[in-house]
Design a protein around this motif. Structure first.
Motif, short mmCIF file in Angstrom:
data_model
loop_
_atom_site.label_atom_id
_atom_site.label_comp_id
_atom_site.label_asym_id
_atom_site.label_seq_id
_atom_site.Cartn_x
_atom_site.Cartn_y
_atom_site.Cartn_z
N GLN A 108 131.77 -95.57 -19.27
CA GLN A 108 132.64 -94.60 -18.61
C GLN A 108 133.37 -93.74 -19.64
O GLN A 108 133.42 -92.51 -19.50
CB GLN A 108 133.65 -95.32 -17.72
CG GLN A 108 134.53 -94.36 -16.95
CD GLN A 108 135.47 -95.09 -15.99
OE1 GLN A 108 135.60 -96.31 -16.03
NE2 GLN A 108 136.12 -94.34 -15.15
N ASP A 109 133.90 -94.36 -20.69
CA ASP A 109 134.56 -93.59 -21.75
C ASP A 109 133.59 -92.62 -22.41
O ASP A 109 133.93 -91.47 -22.70
CB ASP A 109 135.14 -94.53 -22.82
CG ASP A 109 136.30 -95.36 -22.32
OD1 ASP A 109 136.88 -95.04 -21.25
OD2 ASP A 109 136.63 -96.35 -23.01
N LEU A 135 131.46 -87.07 -23.31
CA LEU A 135 130.38 -86.09 -23.26
C LEU A 135 130.73 -84.93 -22.33
O LEU A 135 130.44 -83.77 -22.64
CB LEU A 135 129.08 -86.75 -22.81
CG LEU A 135 128.47 -87.76 -23.78
CD1 LEU A 135 127.24 -88.41 -23.15
CD2 LEU A 135 128.13 -87.13 -25.11
N GLU A 136 131.37 -85.23 -21.21
CA GLU A 136 131.78 -84.19 -20.27
C GLU A 136 132.82 -83.26 -20.92
O GLU A 136 132.71 -82.03 -20.83
CB GLU A 136 132.35 -84.82 -19.00
CG GLU A 136 132.90 -83.81 -18.01
CD GLU A 136 131.87 -82.84 -17.47
OE1 GLU A 136 132.24 -81.70 -17.14
OE2 GLU A 136 130.68 -83.21 -17.37
N GLY A 150 123.67 -88.39 -23.48
CA GLY A 150 123.46 -89.37 -24.54
C GLY A 150 123.35 -90.78 -23.98
O GLY A 150 123.68 -91.02 -22.82
N ARG A 151 122.88 -91.65 -24.83
CA ARG A 151 122.79 -93.06 -24.51
C ARG A 151 123.47 -93.82 -25.63
O ARG A 151 123.52 -93.34 -26.76
CB ARG A 151 121.34 -93.50 -24.40
CG ARG A 151 120.62 -92.85 -23.23
CD ARG A 151 119.21 -93.32 -23.13
NE ARG A 151 119.24 -94.74 -22.78
CZ ARG A 151 118.16 -95.47 -22.58
NH1 ARG A 151 116.97 -94.94 -22.70
NH2 ARG A 151 118.25 -96.73 -22.25
N LEU A 162 132.57 -104.94 -20.10
CA LEU A 162 132.82 -104.16 -21.33
C LEU A 162 131.83 -103.02 -21.44
O LEU A 162 132.20 -101.88 -21.73
CB LEU A 162 132.71 -105.05 -22.56
CG LEU A 162 132.71 -104.32 -23.90
CD1 LEU A 162 134.06 -103.65 -24.15
CD2 LEU A 162 132.37 -105.27 -25.03
N TYR A 163 130.56 -103.30 -21.17
CA TYR A 163 129.54 -102.26 -21.27
C TYR A 163 129.88 -101.09 -20.36
O TYR A 163 129.84 -99.93 -20.77
CB TYR A 163 128.15 -102.82 -20.94
CG TYR A 163 127.09 -101.76 -21.01
CD1 TYR A 163 126.51 -101.42 -22.22
CD2 TYR A 163 126.71 -101.04 -19.88
CE1 TYR A 163 125.55 -100.41 -22.30
CE2 TYR A 163 125.76 -100.03 -19.95
CZ TYR A 163 125.19 -99.73 -21.16
OH TYR A 163 124.27 -98.71 -21.25
N TYR A 164 130.21 -101.37 -19.10
CA TYR A 164 130.50 -100.29 -18.16
C TYR A 164 131.80 -99.57 -18.49
O TYR A 164 131.91 -98.36 -18.25
CB TYR A 164 130.48 -100.80 -16.71
CG TYR A 164 129.07 -100.99 -16.22
CD1 TYR A 164 128.17 -99.92 -16.18
CD2 TYR A 164 128.61 -102.23 -15.80
CE1 TYR A 164 126.88 -100.09 -15.75
CE2 TYR A 164 127.31 -102.40 -15.36
CZ TYR A 164 126.44 -101.32 -15.34
OH TYR A 164 125.14 -101.48 -14.91
#
Length: 114
Positions: free
Chosen positions: A99-100, A105-106, A10-11, A93-95
């Protein structure tokens, strides 16, 4: 449990009430502005027109309570642009959210057991 052949991808992007604020491409643009000190140089590296890069910067700045990028008036070498502390925080914040999101998704992918 058997490993599923399926996985989630996902994005995401961060929106303000008036539209997109930050996404992967905009963050990369900010990183290039930080590296090269110029919107035009960042645009060239990304194979993007200066106009498009400037419009993205302008949109991010207008969606934020403080500018992410500021223009620097030139002397001998000309002008440029710098990433502000707000811009640095936006990238961080974006990164962190990315990561979360990827961890989520994993974890959910492991539950796909058709």
């Amino acid at each position: 449990m058997k490993q599923s052949p399926y996985f989630l991808r996902g994005r995401f992007w961060i929106e303000s009430p008036t539209g997109t604020f930050l996404g992967q491409g905009r963050v990369v643009l900010l990183e290039h502005i930080r590296t090269y000190g110029s919107i035009s140089a960042a645009a060239r590296v990304m194979n993007m027109s200066y106009r498009q890069a400037w419009q993205l910067v302008n949109t991010m700045n207008s969606h934020s309570t403080a500018p992410l990028v500021e223009s620097v008036t030139g002397g001998k070498g000309g002008g440029g642009a710098i990433l502000t502390a707000t811009g640095e925080r936006a990238i961080s914040l974006y990164y962190a959210v990315k990561q979360d999101f990827e961890q989520f998704l994993e974890q959910r992918s492991q539950q796909l057991d058709w």
